[in-house]
Every structure is written in structure tokens, then in C-alpha cells.
Design a protein around this motif. Structure first.
Motif, PDB file in Angstrom:
ATOM      1  N   HIS A   1       5.056   4.337  -8.791  1.00 18.48           N
ATOM      2  CA  HIS A   1       4.247   5.296  -7.707  1.00 18.48           C
ATOM      3  C   HIS A   1       3.313   4.261  -6.855  1.00 18.48           C
ATOM      4  CE1 HIS A   1       6.514   9.039  -9.079  1.00 18.48           C
ATOM      5  NE2 HIS A   1       5.586   8.608 -10.354  1.00 18.48           N
TER       6      HIS A   1
ATOM      7  N   ASN B   1       2.078  12.164 -11.486  1.00 24.98           N
ATOM      8  CA  ASN B   1       2.825  12.319 -10.062  1.00 24.98           C
ATOM      9  C   ASN B   1       3.972  13.014  -9.768  1.00 24.98           C
ATOM     10  OD1 ASN B   1       0.822  10.237  -8.733  1.00 24.98           O
ATOM     11  ND2 ASN B   1       1.410   8.874 -10.267  1.00 24.98           N
TER      12      ASN B   1
ATOM     13  N   GLN C   1       4.488   4.623 -14.267  1.00 23.49           N
ATOM     14  CA  GLN C   1       3.649   5.002 -13.304  1.00 23.49           C
ATOM     15  C   GLN C   1       3.343   3.712 -12.253  1.00 23.49           C
ATOM     16  OE1 GLN C   1       0.187   5.977 -15.906  1.00 23.49           O
ATOM     17  NE2 GLN C   1       0.573   8.292 -15.377  1.00 23.49           N
TER      18      GLN C   1
END
Length: 295
Positions: free
Chosen positions: A232, A214, A229
Motif C-alpha cells: 500500500h 488499509n 503493508q
């Protein structure tokens, strides 16, 4: 080596005579043919289809009879199919005939090469049915799915502690051993497992092989990447069994759960007093130091 080049190029040189499906390996075609008759490989007179080569004929015959006729000359292990023996032989020869065209890494099986090649792409074909998160390997999906449960099927035989994966259990078992056979060549620090040594060596190299898809931020461990992660997304997969509050990280849940118990993992080496949080232990030790100075 013809089979190797077919895998590397993606060429499907072996074609099924029934459905015309293509394969890059003769052994894969051989396995596929079974789907047309619902049985193990049959004798030519039973299934009406002739093998592609004399070795296939031998495999066909012994698979149908149930005999295990192919013996490894190095270790004596017996196989019912010639392709299985040939794959096994790579263990003894060290040969890795399937090579990644991107990085040159070699593998003993084409399936391992295909799995590896996903590292070089964003392909994530294995999707979690609970949260729609996708993974590059089926094993990673299976490990992830335990996040949605409290199941810990892997138990330590010495202390009974449960783990969600066999890898974590294996790492834990090293706690019960005093051996540290893995030495760092840079600082001579010793470790109980090669995995710990590998992680440690990144301190000296600053290698960060795990990249976020991302934001392209890189991390030293896959665990750090997985924790990152969650930034996100709004996913909070770690749920407190006592009050139902959810957290993005397992470490946050673990810290929170101490509020519901009397567990105090931080122990003062001077007086043996336990604290739920590291900050509490630090404050306690500071008070002890001041008291000793005033004596």
C-alpha cells in the motif's frame, strides 16, 4: 477493587492538589507529585504536602531516606515504594485486577491494560521520525527504527550472528539446542519454543489475527502483515549495502545480496554442491535424477 473500576471506566478519581490534574490510580498521582518539586517523594515537613493515605506516608518516608523497606513475604525481594511491592505481589498471587472491557483479558498493571486497549482501536501514537510510520507501542517503534540502520546490537554468544531485536536473538538461540519441549496437541509435531508452536497451531485453526488497516486482509503472523503493508506504499526500507538498490521486503534484499557474494545457502545432500538460489538446487537435483535413471 475501587482502583480497578476507575481504570475500566476511565474515571480519574485522584486529583493533584497543585495543578488539579486527574489520575485513575493513587500510585500514578503519587508519582506525578514529584514533578512539582523535582525530587523523589519528600517528607511532609520538607515538601509541605501531606500524603493521601497512611501507605503513602510510609512510601514518602522511605523514598526520601533512600531506604528499601518493603519486603515481599514470598520471595524476599525488597522495594523502596509500597506501590511497587503491591504490583510485584501479583506475580505470586496470579491476580490480574485490570481487565479489558472489550475482550475480558486481565493485566497486572494499568499501563499494560492501556497498551493492550489500542488493539481494539486504530490509535497509533508512536511515530517514526524517519518515515512517519506510526505504531501502537513504543517497543514496536524502537524495533522498526532499526530498519533504517544496519545496526544489529544483539549478538549470539555461540556463533556471533547479530540480530536487530532481542526477541529474534532468543528465537535464534534455540537453533543451538536439540530440545523440542512444545508439542502440538493436533498433530504431535514438536517445537523448540512456545512462539513456534503458537504460529504452527494456526495451520489447524486458520486463525488470522493480524488485520491490514488499509484493505482489511488478514494474516497469520505480524511479519506477514508488515510485509503486506508495503504493497500500500512506495516505501522500500531494505537497502543493499553493495549497490544501493532498495526493496520492500527483507527476504527480497537477502535474495538479491547473493548476487554480490559467493554464498550458497542451498546445499545438495548427495554431492554437497552449493547454490545461491533454491531453483538452482532443484534443477541440479533433477539432472542428477535423470543421470541415475540412464545408468
Amino acid at each position: 477493587m475501587e482502583e480497578k473500576s476507575a481504570v475500566d471506566s476511565g474515571e480519574k478519581a485522584y486529583t493533584c492538589c497543585v495543578c488539579e490534574r486527574g489520575f485513575s490510580q493513587a500510585s500514578d498521582l503519587l508519582e506525578h507529585k514529584c514533578s512539582h518539586n523535582g525530587k523523589k517523594l519528600l517528607e511532609p515537613e520538607d515538601c509541605g504536602k501531606g500524603p493521601d493515605s497512611p501507605p503513602d506516608l510510609e512510601t514518602n518516608r522511605y523514598s526520601h531516606s533512600g531506604e528499601r523497606q518493603f519486603t515481599c513475604s514470598d520471595c524476599g525481594k525488597v522495594f523502596g515504594r509500597l506501590p511497587n511491592l503491591l504490583k510485584h505481589r501479583y506475580i505470586h498471587t496470579g491476580e490480574r485486577p485490570y481487565t479489558c472491557s472489550k475482550c475480558g483479558k486481565g493485566f497486572t498493571q494499568s499501563s499494560n491494560l492501556r497498551s493492550h486497549q489500542r488493539i481494539h482501536t486504530d490509535e497509533k501514537p508512536f511515530k517514526c521520525p524517519d518515515c512517519d510510520k506510526c505504531f501502537k507501542r513504543p517497543g514496536n517503534l524502537i524495533s522498526h527504527q532499526l530498519v533504517h540502520t544496519e545496526e544489529r546490537p544483539f549478538s549470539c554468544p555461540q556463533c556471533g550472528k547479530g540480530f536487530k531485536s532481542s526477541a529474534k536473538l532468543m528465537t535464534h538461540k534455540l537453533i543451538h539446542r536439540d530440545e523440542r519441549p512444545f508439542n502440538c496437541p493436533h498433530c504431535k509435531k514438536c517445537f523448540k519454543s512456545s512462539r513456534e508452536l503458537k504460529f504452527h497451531q494456526r495451520v489447524h485453526t486458520d486463525q488470522r489475527p493480524f488485520k491490514c488497516s488499509n484493505c482489511e486482509k488478514c494474516f497469520k503472523t505480524s511479519g506477514d502483515l508488515m510485509s503486506h503493508q508495503n504493497v500500500h506504499s512506495n516505501e522500500r526500507p531494505f537497502k543493499c549495502p553493495y549497490c544501493g538498490i532498495c526493496f520492500k521486503r527483507s527476504s527480497e534484499l537477502k535474495s538479491h545480496q547473493r548476487a554480490h557474494t559467493d554464498a550458497g545457502p542451498y546445499i545438495c545432500s548427495e554431492c554437497g554442491k552449493c547454490y545461491k538460489y533454491f531453483q538452482g538446487l532443484m534443477s541440479h537435483q533433477c539432472v542428477q535424477t535423470v543421470e541415475e535413471l540412464n545408468l
